[in-house]
Design a protein around this motif. Structure first.
Motif, PDB file in Angstrom:
ATOM      1  N   LEU A  70       0.713  -1.212   0.104  1.00 49.11           N
ATOM      2  CA  LEU A  70      -0.018   0.060  -0.043  1.00 49.11           C
ATOM      3  C   LEU A  70       0.856   1.080  -0.132  1.00 49.11           C
ATOM      4  CD1 LEU A  70      -2.610  -0.854   2.807  1.00 49.11           C
ATOM      5  CD2 LEU A  70      -2.727  -1.269   0.258  1.00 49.11           C
ATOM      6  N   PRO A  71       0.949   1.975  -1.123  1.00 47.72           N
ATOM      7  CA  PRO A  71       1.772   3.125  -1.245  1.00 47.72           C
ATOM      8  C   PRO A  71       0.533   4.414  -0.691  1.00 47.72           C
ATOM      9  CG  PRO A  71       1.830   2.075  -3.291  1.00 47.72           C
ATOM     10  CD  PRO A  71       0.597   1.359  -2.565  1.00 47.72           C
ATOM     11  N   LEU A  72       0.537   4.567   0.909  1.00 44.83           N
ATOM     12  CA  LEU A  72      -0.452   5.305   1.253  1.00 44.83           C
ATOM     13  C   LEU A  72      -0.400   6.910   0.908  1.00 44.83           C
ATOM     14  CD1 LEU A  72      -0.215   3.148   4.414  1.00 44.83           C
ATOM     15  CD2 LEU A  72      -2.175   3.245   2.805  1.00 44.83           C
ATOM     16  N   GLY A  73      -1.774   7.439   0.907  1.00 48.62           N
ATOM     17  CA  GLY A  73      -1.900   8.813   0.904  1.00 48.62           C
ATOM     18  C   GLY A  73      -3.290   9.197   1.486  1.00 48.62           C
ATOM     19  N   GLU A  74      -3.458  10.531   1.902  1.00 49.26           N
ATOM     20  CA  GLU A  74      -4.560  11.019   2.518  1.00 49.26           C
ATOM     21  C   GLU A  74      -5.857  10.967   1.488  1.00 49.26           C
ATOM     22  OE1 GLU A  74      -5.700  14.789   3.784  1.00 49.26           O
ATOM     23  OE2 GLU A  74      -3.529  15.366   2.620  1.00 49.26           O
ATOM     24  N   PHE A  75      -5.731  10.726   0.392  1.00 47.34           N
ATOM     25  CA  PHE A  75      -6.732  11.011  -0.576  1.00 47.34           C
ATOM     26  C   PHE A  75      -6.948   9.798  -1.555  1.00 47.34           C
ATOM     27  CE2 PHE A  75      -9.061  13.013  -4.193  1.00 47.34           C
ATOM     28  CZ  PHE A  75     -10.303  13.430  -3.676  1.00 47.34           C
ATOM     29  N   THR A  76      -6.162   9.861  -2.568  1.00 44.93           N
ATOM     30  CA  THR A  76      -6.319   8.742  -3.562  1.00 44.93           C
ATOM     31  C   THR A  76      -4.922   7.930  -3.348  1.00 44.93           C
ATOM     32  OG1 THR A  76      -7.520   9.851  -5.000  1.00 44.93           O
ATOM     33  CG2 THR A  76      -6.324   8.019  -5.958  1.00 44.93           C
ATOM     34  N   PHE A  77      -5.124   6.419  -2.863  1.00 45.23           N
ATOM     35  CA  PHE A  77      -3.858   5.552  -3.293  1.00 45.23           C
ATOM     36  C   PHE A  77      -4.328   4.341  -3.618  1.00 45.23           C
ATOM     37  CE2 PHE A  77      -5.593   4.800   1.201  1.00 45.23           C
ATOM     38  CZ  PHE A  77      -5.711   3.475   1.236  1.00 45.23           C
ATOM     39  N   PRO A  78      -3.207   3.553  -4.368  1.00 46.65           N
ATOM     40  CA  PRO A  78      -3.458   2.230  -4.965  1.00 46.65           C
ATOM     41  C   PRO A  78      -3.223   1.033  -3.697  1.00 46.65           C
ATOM     42  CG  PRO A  78      -1.389   3.085  -5.352  1.00 46.65           C
ATOM     43  CD  PRO A  78      -1.789   4.028  -4.633  1.00 46.65           C
ATOM     44  N   ILE A  79      -3.897   0.077  -4.155  1.00 51.24           N
ATOM     45  CA  ILE A  79      -3.569  -1.148  -3.332  1.00 51.24           C
ATOM     46  C   ILE A  79      -2.825  -2.051  -4.705  1.00 51.24           C
ATOM     47  CG2 ILE A  79      -4.478  -3.180  -2.461  1.00 51.24           C
ATOM     48  CD1 ILE A  79      -6.772  -1.673  -1.822  1.00 51.24           C
ATOM     49  N   PHE A  80      -1.597  -2.471  -4.239  1.00 50.37           N
ATOM     50  CA  PHE A  80      -0.881  -3.322  -5.012  1.00 50.37           C
ATOM     51  C   PHE A  80      -1.177  -4.829  -4.397  1.00 50.37           C
ATOM     52  CE2 PHE A  80       2.479   0.328  -6.131  1.00 50.37           C
ATOM     53  CZ  PHE A  80       1.499   0.685  -6.711  1.00 50.37           C
ATOM     54  N   ASN A  81      -1.356  -5.599  -5.374  1.00 50.12           N
ATOM     55  CA  ASN A  81      -1.655  -7.304  -5.388  1.00 50.12           C
ATOM     56  C   ASN A  81      -0.624  -7.815  -6.208  1.00 50.12           C
ATOM     57  OD1 ASN A  81      -3.264  -7.306  -2.980  1.00 50.12           O
ATOM     58  ND2 ASN A  81      -5.034  -7.036  -4.064  1.00 50.12           N
ATOM     59  N   PHE A  82       0.162  -8.850  -5.627  1.00 48.75           N
ATOM     60  CA  PHE A  82       0.958  -9.786  -6.675  1.00 48.75           C
ATOM     61  C   PHE A  82       0.374 -11.251  -6.469  1.00 48.75           C
ATOM     62  CE2 PHE A  82       3.204  -5.801  -5.076  1.00 48.75           C
ATOM     63  CZ  PHE A  82       3.818  -5.549  -6.431  1.00 48.75           C
ATOM     64  N   TRP A  83      -0.266 -11.664  -7.423  1.00 47.37           N
ATOM     65  CA  TRP A  83      -0.763 -12.937  -7.659  1.00 47.37           C
ATOM     66  C   TRP A  83      -0.109 -13.825  -8.462  1.00 47.37           C
ATOM     67  CZ3 TRP A  83      -4.320 -13.103  -4.195  1.00 47.37           C
ATOM     68  CH2 TRP A  83      -5.140 -12.047  -3.820  1.00 47.37           C
ATOM     69  N   PRO A  84       0.553 -15.091  -8.161  1.00 51.45           N
ATOM     70  CA  PRO A  84       0.999 -15.944  -8.732  1.00 51.45           C
ATOM     71  C   PRO A  84       0.122 -16.572  -9.812  1.00 51.45           C
ATOM     72  CG  PRO A  84       0.966 -16.816  -6.384  1.00 51.45           C
ATOM     73  CD  PRO A  84       0.427 -15.495  -6.642  1.00 51.45           C
ATOM     74  N   THR A  85       0.738 -16.638 -10.878  1.00 55.21           N
ATOM     75  CA  THR A  85       0.079 -17.263 -12.157  1.00 55.21           C
ATOM     76  C   THR A  85       0.751 -18.560 -12.391  1.00 55.21           C
ATOM     77  OG1 THR A  85       0.940 -15.893 -13.717  1.00 55.21           O
ATOM     78  CG2 THR A  85      -1.218 -15.446 -12.808  1.00 55.21           C
ATOM     79  N   SER A  86       2.063 -18.425 -12.153  1.00 60.34           N
ATOM     80  CA  SER A  86       2.896 -19.961 -12.307  1.00 60.34           C
ATOM     81  C   SER A  86       4.096 -19.729 -11.708  1.00 60.34           C
ATOM     82  CB  SER A  86       3.154 -20.246 -13.866  1.00 60.34           C
ATOM     83  OG  SER A  86       4.222 -19.303 -14.459  1.00 60.34           O
ATOM     84  N   ILE A  87       5.135 -20.341 -11.622  1.00 62.78           N
ATOM     85  CA  ILE A  87       6.268 -20.428 -10.834  1.00 62.78           C
ATOM     86  C   ILE A  87       7.022 -19.224 -11.320  1.00 62.78           C
ATOM     87  CG2 ILE A  87       7.705 -22.047 -12.265  1.00 62.78           C
ATOM     88  CD1 ILE A  87       8.841 -22.973  -9.754  1.00 62.78           C
ATOM     89  N   ASN A  88       6.834 -18.941 -12.500  1.00 66.39           N
ATOM     90  CA  ASN A  88       7.828 -17.753 -13.158  1.00 66.39           C
ATOM     91  C   ASN A  88       6.910 -16.747 -13.842  1.00 66.39           C
ATOM     92  OD1 ASN A  88       6.853 -19.292 -15.422  1.00 66.39           O
ATOM     93  ND2 ASN A  88       9.127 -19.915 -16.116  1.00 66.39           N
ATOM     94  N   SER A  89       5.760 -16.712 -13.435  1.00 64.53           N
ATOM     95  CA  SER A  89       4.946 -15.301 -13.901  1.00 64.53           C
ATOM     96  C   SER A  89       4.047 -14.978 -12.844  1.00 64.53           C
ATOM     97  CB  SER A  89       3.954 -16.033 -15.061  1.00 64.53           C
ATOM     98  OG  SER A  89       3.126 -16.963 -14.988  1.00 64.53           O
ATOM     99  N   THR A  90       3.590 -13.555 -12.835  1.00 63.89           N
ATOM    100  CA  THR A  90       2.858 -12.914 -11.881  1.00 63.89           C
ATOM    101  C   THR A  90       1.944 -12.027 -12.408  1.00 63.89           C
ATOM    102  OG1 THR A  90       4.826 -13.015 -10.082  1.00 63.89           O
ATOM    103  CG2 THR A  90       3.133 -11.461  -9.742  1.00 63.89           C
ATOM    104  N   LYS A  91       0.662 -11.772 -11.801  1.00 66.53           N
ATOM    105  CA  LYS A  91      -0.334 -10.734 -12.298  1.00 66.53           C
ATOM    106  C   LYS A  91       0.154  -9.808 -11.168  1.00 66.53           C
ATOM    107  CE  LYS A  91      -3.078 -11.438 -15.023  1.00 66.53           C
ATOM    108  NZ  LYS A  91      -3.154 -11.030 -16.489  1.00 66.53           N
ATOM    109  N   PHE A  92       0.120  -8.509 -11.847  1.00 67.71           N
ATOM    110  CA  PHE A  92       0.525  -7.498 -10.807  1.00 67.71           C
ATOM    111  C   PHE A  92      -0.823  -6.702 -10.984  1.00 67.71           C
ATOM    112  CE2 PHE A  92       2.319  -3.052 -10.444  1.00 67.71           C
ATOM    113  CZ  PHE A  92       1.825  -2.901  -9.191  1.00 67.71           C
TER     114      PHE A  92
END
Length: 408
Positions: free
Chosen positions: A294-316
C-alpha cells in the motif's frame, strides 16, 4: 509506540535525516546486522512454490476487493485469482460474504457471469437455488432425492472479514482472525480511514517473474535513482528512509521527499487533516503480508496485489481507491496517476524479467541484500515461518536474523 506515524512525525523525520547523513559520510548502519544471502533457487524451485501455494495463499488473509464494488443487496462478483472461483456477495443484512462458486449438486456455477446483482443464487445446470447467505432453498423435483438433507448442501463458505471497506478472504478455517493477523497494521495505519475507502479503477500488468521477485522490487527504494531516474527518483531521497518491521511479516517504509521537485500528487491532496502531514510530504508505503503493498496517501492511493500465475509469472493488480463520494473531476486526474504508474511499472518489469532469467539459468546463485533491503529479508523469513522451517528444503532456508528488530 501507538500511532507513531501521527504522534512522532518529527522523530521519524529526524531518523530520515540521520540516514541521509549516514549516506553523506559513507557510514554503515550501527543498529542493524549484515544480512545473510538469499538462495536464488527460492525463485525457481517447484517444491518451494507448491509449499507457498499450500501454506501461504491457501492459509493467509488476501485482499480481494472493496465494499463499494458490491453496492447493493444481491450485488456480487466472482474472484478467481488462484484458480478457485469465489463469489463475493452483499447479503440481505448488508454483510459481505464469500462462497465457493460451486453448486452442491454437481458443481455448476451459481451466478450468471463475473459480476451482477441477484435475488438468490441459482445453478446454471440444474437450477438448485440458494439464498444470499448460502442456504439451499429449493431443489427442482426434490422427490427424486428421497434422502436429501438440504441443510447439509448449503454453499461452502469462505472466511470473509473486513479492514474498513477492504474485503479479505482466507481459505483456512484454522488461521487467526484478520485482526490478529494485521496487528500493528490496523492501529498504526488507522488514520488512513480504510472504512471510508471506495473502489475507483483496476489495472493489471503481466510480469514474467516469480511472485516473490516482484514483491521484492516494491519493498525497497535502493533502485529508484537507477531504474526510475526520470520518473520517480527526482521526487524522493532514496537514502533518507525509515523502516518499521512489524509482526507477521508486515512492514513500513517512509522515504524522504525532494520537496523542491515533488509535484502535488493526487494521492496527497484533499483535506489538510494534520493526521496526514507525514504522507503529504514523504512517501509512506506499507507491506501487508503476504502479497499486498500500500503506497499510502490521505486522498487517493493504490492497492498493489501480486498474484502468482505460475512459478515464473505474476499478475500485478493495481486497485485505485479514493474516499467515498469524490468529485468527477478527480476521477479524470486518477487516470493520469494510473498512466504514470504504468510507465513506472514497465521500468520495473524490464529489470524483473532479466533477474528471473538470471536465477533460472544459474547465472545468479545467491542474492546479497543491503541494509536498505531489510524488508525483503524479513518477508522471506516470514515465508519460511509460515510454511514451517523444517518443511522448506534445507538448501533454500532463510537464516532468522531480524526477529529482534521486529517492532511489536
Amino acid at each position: 509506540m501507538q500511532n507513531e506515524l501521527v504522534n512522532n512525525i518529527d522523530g521519524l523525520r529526524k531518523q530520515a535525516e540521520a540516514e541521509l547523513a549516514r549516506k553523506a559520510s559513507n557510514t554503515p548502519p550501527e543498529d542493524f546486522p549484515a544480512l545473510p544471502t538469499i538462495p536464488a533457487a527460492r525463485y525457481t524451485d517447484p517444491t518451494l512454490y507448491e509449499l507457498e501455494m499450500d501454506n501461504i495463499f491457501m492459509k493467509q488473509w488476501l485482499c480481494v476487493g472493496i465494499a463499494s464494488e458490491l453496492p447493493e443487496i444481491g450485488s456480487y462478483k466472482v474472484w478467481n485469482r488462484l484458480g478457485i472461483p469465489v463469489i463475493l456477495v452483499r447479503g440481505k443484512d448488508n454483510t459481505i460474504r464469500a462462497f465457493r462458486n460451486s453448486c452442491r449438486h454437481r458443481g455448476g456455477s451459481v451466478v450468471p457471469g463475473d459480476t451482477g446483482k441477484v435475488g438468490s443464487f441459482r445453478c446454471n445446470f440444474h437450477c438448485w437455488n440458494y439464498d444470499l447467505d448460502g442456504t439451499l432453498k429449493a431443489v427442482p423435483d426434490q422427490y427424486e432425492f428421497p434422502t436429501l438433507d438440504k441443510s447439509k448442501h448449503n454453499l461452502l463458505p469462505i472466511r470473509c472479514e473486513m479492514l474498513g471497506n477492504l474485503i479479505y478472504i482466507n481459505f483456512s478455517e484454522r488461521a487467526p482472525s484478520l485482526e490478529q493477523h494485521l496487528g500493528k497494521v490496523a492501529s498504526e495505519l488507522a488514520h488512513f480511514d480504510f472504512e471510508k475507502r471506495s473502489f475507483l479503477k483496476r489495472a493489471e500488468f503481466d510480469m514474467d517473474c516469480n511472485w516473490k521477485l516482484a514483491i521484492d522490487a516494491f519493498a525497497e527504494s535502493y533502485h529508484l535513482f537507477w531504474t526510475h531516474k526520470n520518473t520517480v527518483a527526482p521526487m524522493f531521497q532514496s537514502h533518507g528512509q525509515v523502516f518499521r518491521l512489524w509482526p507477521n511479516g508486515h512492514s513500513l517504509m517512509i522515504t524522504a521527499s525532494q520537496r523542491e521537485n515533488r509535484a502535488e500528487w493526487i494521492m496527497d491532496t484533499g483535506s489538510k487533516d494534520p493526521r496526514h502531514e507525514l504522507s503529504r510530504t514523504e512517501q509512506v508505503s506499507a507491506t501487508i503480508f503476504p502479497n499486498c503493498i500500500l503506497p499510502l496517501g490521505e486522498f487517493t492511493f493504490p492497492i498493489f496485489n501480486f498474484w502468482p500465475t505460475s512459478i515464473n509469472s505474476t499478475k500485478f493488480e493495481v486497485i485505485m481507491t479514493t474516499p467515498l463520494d469524490i468529485d468527477d473531476s478527480v476521477k479524470a486526474e486518477v487516470d493520469i496517476v494510473l498512466e504514470q504508474l504504468g510507465v513506472i511499472t514497465l521500468e520495473d518489469i524490464s529489470n524483473m524479467n532479466d533477474m528471473q532469467k538470471s536465477v533460472e539459468t544459474g547465472s545468479l546463485t545467491d542474492i546479497q541484500l543491503g541494509c536498505q533491503e531489510r524488508r525483503i529479508y524479513q518477508f522471506h523469513e516470514e515465508l519460511d515461518r509460515q510454511i514451517g522451517e523444517k518443511s522448506v528444503p534445507e538448501n533454500l532456508r532463510i537464516k532468522p536474523v531480524v526477529s529482534t528488530y521486529i517492532d511489536d
